[in-house]
Scaffold this motif. Structure first.
Motif, short mmCIF file in Angstrom:
data_model
loop_
_atom_site.label_atom_id
_atom_site.label_comp_id
_atom_site.label_asym_id
_atom_site.label_seq_id
_atom_site.Cartn_x
_atom_site.Cartn_y
_atom_site.Cartn_z
N GLN A 148 3.56 4.60 2.23
CA GLN A 148 3.92 3.76 3.37
C GLN A 148 3.40 4.43 4.63
OE1 GLN A 148 7.60 1.37 5.11
NE2 GLN A 148 8.20 3.45 4.65
N MET A 195 11.05 -4.41 7.33
CA MET A 195 9.76 -4.60 6.68
C MET A 195 8.67 -3.88 7.47
SD MET A 195 8.34 -8.18 5.30
CE MET A 195 6.60 -8.45 5.11
N LEU A 196 7.73 -3.30 6.74
CA LEU A 196 6.63 -2.58 7.38
C LEU A 196 5.85 -3.54 8.27
CD1 LEU A 196 5.14 0.17 7.45
CD2 LEU A 196 3.65 -0.72 5.66
N ALA A 197 5.66 -3.13 9.54
CA ALA A 197 5.02 -4.01 10.52
C ALA A 197 3.50 -3.89 10.49
CB ALA A 197 5.54 -3.67 11.92
N ARG A 230 0.09 -3.38 12.42
CA ARG A 230 -0.15 -2.54 13.59
C ARG A 230 -1.24 -3.07 14.52
NH1 ARG A 230 -2.02 2.46 10.65
NH2 ARG A 230 -2.01 1.10 8.83
N GLY A 250 3.17 3.53 8.76
CA GLY A 250 3.34 2.63 9.89
C GLY A 250 4.79 2.49 10.31
N TRP A 251 5.04 1.42 11.07
CA TRP A 251 6.36 1.23 11.69
C TRP A 251 7.22 0.33 10.82
CZ3 TRP A 251 7.37 3.44 16.60
CH2 TRP A 251 6.26 4.04 17.22
N ASN A 252 8.43 0.82 10.51
CA ASN A 252 9.38 0.02 9.74
C ASN A 252 10.74 0.17 10.40
OD1 ASN A 252 10.60 -1.51 7.73
ND2 ASN A 252 9.50 -0.47 6.07
N THR A 253 11.68 -0.70 10.00
CA THR A 253 12.99 -0.72 10.67
C THR A 253 14.01 0.16 9.96
OG1 THR A 253 13.49 -2.71 9.40
CG2 THR A 253 12.72 -3.03 11.64
N ASP A 261 0.82 0.37 18.68
CA ASP A 261 1.44 1.04 17.53
C ASP A 261 0.76 2.36 17.19
OD1 ASP A 261 3.42 -0.98 16.90
OD2 ASP A 261 1.68 -2.23 16.48
N GLU A 262 -0.51 2.46 17.51
CA GLU A 262 -1.29 3.67 17.29
C GLU A 262 -2.45 3.59 18.26
OE1 GLU A 262 -0.91 3.95 12.49
OE2 GLU A 262 -2.72 4.81 13.35
N TYR A 267 12.53 0.01 15.26
CA TYR A 267 11.32 0.45 14.55
C TYR A 267 11.05 1.94 14.76
CZ TYR A 267 9.62 -4.15 13.14
OH TYR A 267 9.47 -5.37 12.53
N LYS A 299 -5.92 -10.12 5.39
CA LYS A 299 -5.02 -9.19 4.69
C LYS A 299 -5.09 -7.78 5.26
CE LYS A 299 -3.91 -11.98 1.06
NZ LYS A 299 -2.72 -12.13 0.26
N ASN A 321 13.81 -0.50 4.04
CA ASN A 321 13.31 -1.17 2.85
C ASN A 321 11.79 -1.10 2.80
OD1 ASN A 321 15.53 -2.51 1.23
ND2 ASN A 321 16.07 -3.03 3.34
N PHE A 322 11.30 -0.54 1.71
CA PHE A 322 9.85 -0.55 1.43
C PHE A 322 9.75 -0.47 -0.08
CE2 PHE A 322 5.86 1.73 0.55
CZ PHE A 322 4.98 0.86 1.14
N LYS A 324 0.84 -1.19 0.00
CA LYS A 324 0.00 0.00 0.00
C LYS A 324 0.88 1.24 0.00
CE LYS A 324 -3.56 -2.78 0.82
NZ LYS A 324 -4.50 -2.82 1.91
N ILE A 325 0.59 2.18 -0.89
CA ILE A 325 1.32 3.44 -0.97
C ILE A 325 0.35 4.57 -0.65
CG2 ILE A 325 2.66 4.98 -2.47
CD1 ILE A 325 3.31 2.50 -4.19
N VAL A 364 5.17 -9.95 10.91
CA VAL A 364 6.06 -8.90 11.37
C VAL A 364 5.28 -7.87 12.19
CG1 VAL A 364 7.62 -7.03 10.65
CG2 VAL A 364 7.58 -9.18 9.38
N VAL A 365 5.64 -7.77 13.47
CA VAL A 365 5.10 -6.70 14.31
C VAL A 365 6.28 -6.04 15.03
CG1 VAL A 365 2.75 -7.53 14.73
CG2 VAL A 365 4.62 -8.38 16.15
N ARG A 366 6.04 -4.80 15.48
CA ARG A 366 7.10 -4.04 16.13
C ARG A 366 7.44 -4.66 17.47
NH1 ARG A 366 7.11 1.27 19.24
NH2 ARG A 366 4.87 0.95 19.43
N ASP A 390 -3.98 -4.48 7.37
CA ASP A 390 -2.70 -3.84 7.66
C ASP A 390 -2.57 -3.54 9.15
OD1 ASP A 390 -1.64 -3.20 4.81
OD2 ASP A 390 -3.77 -2.71 4.79
N VAL A 403 -5.07 1.59 -0.16
CA VAL A 403 -4.71 2.24 1.11
C VAL A 403 -4.82 1.21 2.24
CG1 VAL A 403 -5.53 4.50 0.30
CG2 VAL A 403 -7.07 3.02 1.61
N PRO A 404 -4.17 1.47 3.39
CA PRO A 404 -4.22 0.50 4.48
C PRO A 404 -5.63 0.29 5.03
CG PRO A 404 -2.51 2.17 4.86
CD PRO A 404 -3.32 2.63 3.70
N VAL A 405 -5.88 -0.93 5.50
CA VAL A 405 -7.18 -1.28 6.07
C VAL A 405 -6.99 -1.75 7.51
CG1 VAL A 405 -9.16 -2.86 5.91
CG2 VAL A 405 -8.14 -1.89 3.83
#
Lengths: 198, 250
Positions: A118, B1-3, B5, A120-123, B45-46, A140, B218, A160-161, A115-116, B248-250, B220, B196-198
């Motif tokens: 980006q 990698m995007l975690a 949430r 959220g939390w990334n490293t 995370d939020e 993160y 699926k 990386n994304f 999804k663009i 993957v989670v934070r 986010d 967009v994120p769901v």
């Protein structure tokens, strides 16, 4: 020490002010060139659109002020992108501190259909320089962005994304992060504290 | 990698948290700020604050609350509940909210979404949708789920994203409060239909429900209220088990 946050037509500026308050640091939000020139630390935050932000900075005489700063400067998110040469967003000429272009995440490279923007939390990895002192590799942090700066000689953290890109840049007294340290929990607080110690 | 949430949701009425039992670490569980800070410290995370106040004083109490949260919480947060105008949104964002969610007002006037996206950016415009399945089809409900519409959920979310919504908060009324798990089918359908994120919402009861929401739904992000407020699953334990399942989670 006197820290200023540059005020311009971009959102999210108050979040940075509140984050500094949580660290016990008083900062002033200002667009007064004199105050910005004489600050010990300058934070250049922002969430918004590149071309309208650059137009505002030129109209208010801030573009030249920012370029000539000699004290530690921290660009955050749009602030980081505006410190680069140019941005694909609105085909905008930016401040040119970092000799590189800001590009849009492209769908054709997006094989895994991420999804663009980006969000959220990334490293962050490959951490270099004083901003990341005491932080672990692959910590993160919180991102919200649809444009990115490529990897370069000035990259001090990468994420990386879709592809690998610069999560942070540094050149001389200019520091910049694509993520939001003011919203990145304890890791973000550490980064802000590190900046104020430079 | 995007975690992925994990998002605790706090229902707020007249500036106080509605649900919740006592936590050792805070003295006033009714204080949304104290509860929010605790969740942030535990690894949320939020956060989402949903205002269910019905009085005229609503906007004032909410902007004051937002300001207090913004001062004390170091993670992003969304504010929703009865938001109907650019002025409402400006007041909340000015006081430190990162995102706002719109629901009924956006459905009645879809142009509001575009206006908000242009003024403040899509990244802070969350479309909240309450959805209910009837005769095999998912429909949009308004006014906190009290009013049915003929609009199909998939049609509405696609339209809203085209107009500028930056994220979807999807609550299944069939699942909400049941603790039987999220509505995986519609969550997945929405997630695959938009770019967009769901955020999956409604029905969280066990760790496996979150894993299912991410893998099969699926999603986010996944939102829950009572399992956190009643300390049924502590956030660190939840994340540990989700991570063990290969997510993957934070």
């Amino acid at each position: 020490m006197n820290t200023v946050i540059i005020k311009y037509n971009a959102g999210n500026i108050r979040s940075v002010l509140f984050a500094l308050e949580r660290l016990g640091v008083e900062a002033e939000v200002t667009d007064d060139p004199e105050k910005i020139r004489h600050a010990s630390h300058v934070i250049f935050p922002g969430v918004g659109e590149a071309s309208s932000a650059m137009r505002y900075l030129h109209e208010h005489g801030l573009a030249e002020v920012i370029r000539k700063l000699k004290q530690p400067v921290l660009g955050i998110c749009l602030g980081m992108q505006l410190l680069c040469d140019s941005s694909e967003e609105g085909e905008t000429a930016c401040l040119g501190i970092f000799p590189q272009r800001v590009l849009k995440f492209r769908n054709e490279e997006n094989k895994e259909r991420r999804k663009i923007p980006q969000m959220g939390w990334n490293t962050i990895a490959g951490l270099k320089g004083p901003l990341f002192e005491g932080l672990d590799e692959n910590e993160y942090v919180y991102f919200v962005h649809g444009y990115y700066a490529e990897l370069s000689a000035y990259t001090t953290a990468q994420t990386n994304f879709i592809l690998g890109y610069s999560a942070a840049l540094q050149k001389d007294n200019f520091y910049a992060v694509q993520f939001h340290p003011e919203k990145s929990g304890a890791a973000g607080e550490r980064i802000l504290r590190n900046f104020l110690r430079i | 990698m995007l975690a992925k949430r994990i998002i605790p949701c706090l229902d707020v009425k007249d500036g106080k948290t509605v649900k919740g039992i006592n936590f050792e670490n805070i003295t006033d569980v009714g204080d949304p700020v104290a509860l929010a800070a605790l969740y942030a410290a535990q690894g949320a995370d939020e956060l989402v604050f949903l205002d269910i106040t019905a009085t005229h004083e609503k906007r004032k109490t909410m902007t004051e609350l937002v300001r207090r949260v913004a001062h004390q919480v170091n993670i992003p947060f969304t504010v929703g509940g009865g938001i109907g105008s650019e002025e409402d949104v400006a007041a909340l964002l000015d006081n430190g909210a990162d995102k706002i969610s719109v629901n009924t007002a956006a459905f009645r006037d879809p142009g509001l979404i575009g206006k908000l996206a242009r003024s403040f950016g899509s990244q802070c415009v969350v479309l909240a949708v309450d959805t209910k399945m009837e005769n095999g089809e998912w429909y949009v409900y308004l006014n906190g789920g009290r009013q049915a519409t003929n609009a199909r959920t998939l049609d509405w979310v696609k339209q809203a994203v085209d107009l500028g919504a930056g994220e979807i908060l999807l609550t299944s009324m069939n699942n909400d409060g049941t603790k039987n798990g999220f509505a995986l089918g519609i969550t997945r359908a929405v997630s695959e239909a938009v770019h967009v994120p769901v955020i999956a919402s409604g029905g969280a009861g066990t760790v496996q429900h979150f894993i299912d929401a991410f893998k099969e739904g699926k999603a986010d992000a996944a939102l829950a209220a009572s399992i956190f407020h009643y300390k049924e699953i502590p956030i660190p334990e939840l994340k540990k088990q989700i991570r063990a399942a290969g997510i993957v989670v934070r």
